[in-house]
Design an enzyme around this catalytic site. Structure first.
Site, PDB file in Angstrom:
ATOM      1  N   CYS A 176      -2.205   7.338  -4.810  1.00  0.00           N
ATOM      2  CA  CYS A 176      -0.927   8.053  -4.957  1.00  0.00           C
ATOM      3  C   CYS A 176      -0.371   7.942  -6.387  1.00  0.00           C
ATOM      4  CB  CYS A 176       0.109   7.526  -3.961  1.00  0.00           C
ATOM      5  SG  CYS A 176      -0.361   7.752  -2.232  1.00  0.00           S
ATOM      6  N   ARG A 177       0.190   6.778  -6.727  1.00  0.00           N
ATOM      7  CA  ARG A 177       0.924   6.654  -7.990  1.00  0.00           C
ATOM      8  C   ARG A 177       0.038   6.650  -9.227  1.00  0.00           C
ATOM      9  NH1 ARG A 177       3.943   1.350  -6.148  1.00  0.00           N
ATOM     10  NH2 ARG A 177       1.927   1.194  -5.127  1.00  0.00           N
ATOM     11  N   SER A 178      -0.979   5.766  -9.261  1.00  0.00           N
ATOM     12  CA  SER A 178      -1.762   5.678 -10.507  1.00  0.00           C
ATOM     13  C   SER A 178      -2.625   6.917 -10.772  1.00  0.00           C
ATOM     14  CB  SER A 178      -2.571   4.374 -10.583  1.00  0.00           C
ATOM     15  OG  SER A 178      -3.488   4.247  -9.530  1.00  0.00           O
ATOM     16  N   ASN A 203      -4.628   3.161  -5.423  1.00  0.00           N
ATOM     17  CA  ASN A 203      -5.229   4.124  -6.372  1.00  0.00           C
ATOM     18  C   ASN A 203      -5.482   5.490  -5.708  1.00  0.00           C
ATOM     19  OD1 ASN A 203      -8.275   4.449  -8.361  1.00  0.00           O
ATOM     20  ND2 ASN A 203      -6.213   5.000  -8.939  1.00  0.00           N
ATOM     21  N   ASP A 250       6.552   3.315  -3.930  1.00  0.00           N
ATOM     22  CA  ASP A 250       5.331   3.786  -3.285  1.00  0.00           C
ATOM     23  C   ASP A 250       5.664   4.966  -2.367  1.00  0.00           C
ATOM     24  OD1 ASP A 250       2.944   4.093  -2.059  1.00  0.00           O
ATOM     25  OD2 ASP A 250       2.634   1.949  -1.684  1.00  0.00           O
ATOM     26  N   CYS A 298      -2.081   0.894  -9.467  1.00  0.00           N
ATOM     27  CA  CYS A 298      -1.172   0.739  -8.329  1.00  0.00           C
ATOM     28  C   CYS A 298      -1.923  -0.005  -7.227  1.00  0.00           C
ATOM     29  CB  CYS A 298      -0.622   2.085  -7.861  1.00  0.00           C
ATOM     30  SG  CYS A 298      -1.872   3.249  -7.265  1.00  0.00           S
TER      31      CYS A 298
HETATM   32  P1  4NP Z   1      -0.605   3.854  -4.078  1.00  0.00           P
HETATM   33  O1  4NP Z   1      -0.085   4.062  -2.573  1.00  0.00           O
HETATM   34  O2  4NP Z   1      -0.641   2.355  -4.301  1.00  0.00           O
HETATM   35  O3  4NP Z   1       0.436   4.516  -4.904  1.00  0.00           O
HETATM   36  O4  4NP Z   1      -1.974   4.499  -4.159  1.00  0.00           O
HETATM   37  C1  4NP Z   1      -0.656   3.440  -1.467  1.00  0.00           C
HETATM   38  C2  4NP Z   1      -1.816   3.928  -0.930  1.00  0.00           C
HETATM   39  C3  4NP Z   1      -2.354   3.352   0.198  1.00  0.00           C
HETATM   40  C4  4NP Z   1      -1.741   2.261   0.782  1.00  0.00           C
HETATM   41  C5  4NP Z   1      -0.594   1.760   0.243  1.00  0.00           C
HETATM   42  C6  4NP Z   1      -0.053   2.345  -0.889  1.00  0.00           C
HETATM   43  N1  4NP Z   1      -2.291   1.686   1.945  1.00  0.00           N
HETATM   44  O5  4NP Z   1      -1.703   0.724   2.462  1.00  0.00           O
HETATM   45  O6  4NP Z   1      -3.325   2.139   2.424  1.00  0.00           O
END
Ligand code: 4NP
Length: 148
Positions: A12-14, A10, A119, A7
């Site tokens: 939340c989702r992955s 790294n 997200d 994702c």
């Molecule tokens: P992820 O979510 O891609 O599912 O881990 C996010 C985590 C952090 C950010 C964006 C999405 N960020 O902008 O910091």
């Protein structure tokens, strides 16, 4: 078989996808996750992701965020991307057609062509739970395909 979930951050989702997938594959399989940005490198998953996984009996608290590397395209057999931006970014890093072929959109497994795992970072616990359910369905389908 070696599977990489990817994702953006790294955190939340992955990490959730990694935790869920590990419950569905036999010993000897490698399941890991990475992000396309290094902003959260070295951090554990978002507290809400850890709590959501724990609600379902899965411990992702010891995972640590890392950015995807060129080496991952050699190490892993399958690279699943959580959304289209991530997919395009990952594909652009592939060095040849063999590496490109390893990369797909995670939700293609559910025949949701071009579908994205939303997200949940800017959302609430409810959004994390919805993402968990989507990842659970996708991982079930992917593991069935792989273990067939
Ligand atoms: P992820 O979510 O891609 O599912 O881990 C996010 C985590 C952090 C950010 C964006 C999405 N960020 O902008 O910091």
């Amino acid at each position: 078989m070696k599977i990489l979930m990817v994702c953006l951050g790294n955190i939340c989702r992955s990490p959730l996808a990694e935790g869920i997938m590990k419950t569905k594959v036999p010993e000897g399989f490698l399941v890991d996750s990475a992000g396309t940005i290094s902003l959260h490198e070295g951090e554990h998953p978002d507290k809400r992701a850890i709590k959501t996984a724990a609600n379902h009996g899965i411990d992702i608290s010891r995972q640590k965020s890392r950015p995807i590397t060129g080496n991952d395209f050699e190490t892993f057999d399958k690279i699943y991307c959580m959304d289209i931006d991530v997919f395009e970014d990952v594909v652009s890093k592939a060095k040849n057609e063999t590496e490109r072929q390893k990369v797909s959109l995670f939700l293609e497994a559910l025949d949701h062509k071009n579908a994205e795992v939303p997200d949940p970072y800017w959302g609430d616990m409810n959004d994390f739970e919805k993402v968990f359910q989507l990842l659970e369905q996708g991982c079930a389908k992917i593991s069935n395909q792989i273990l067939k």
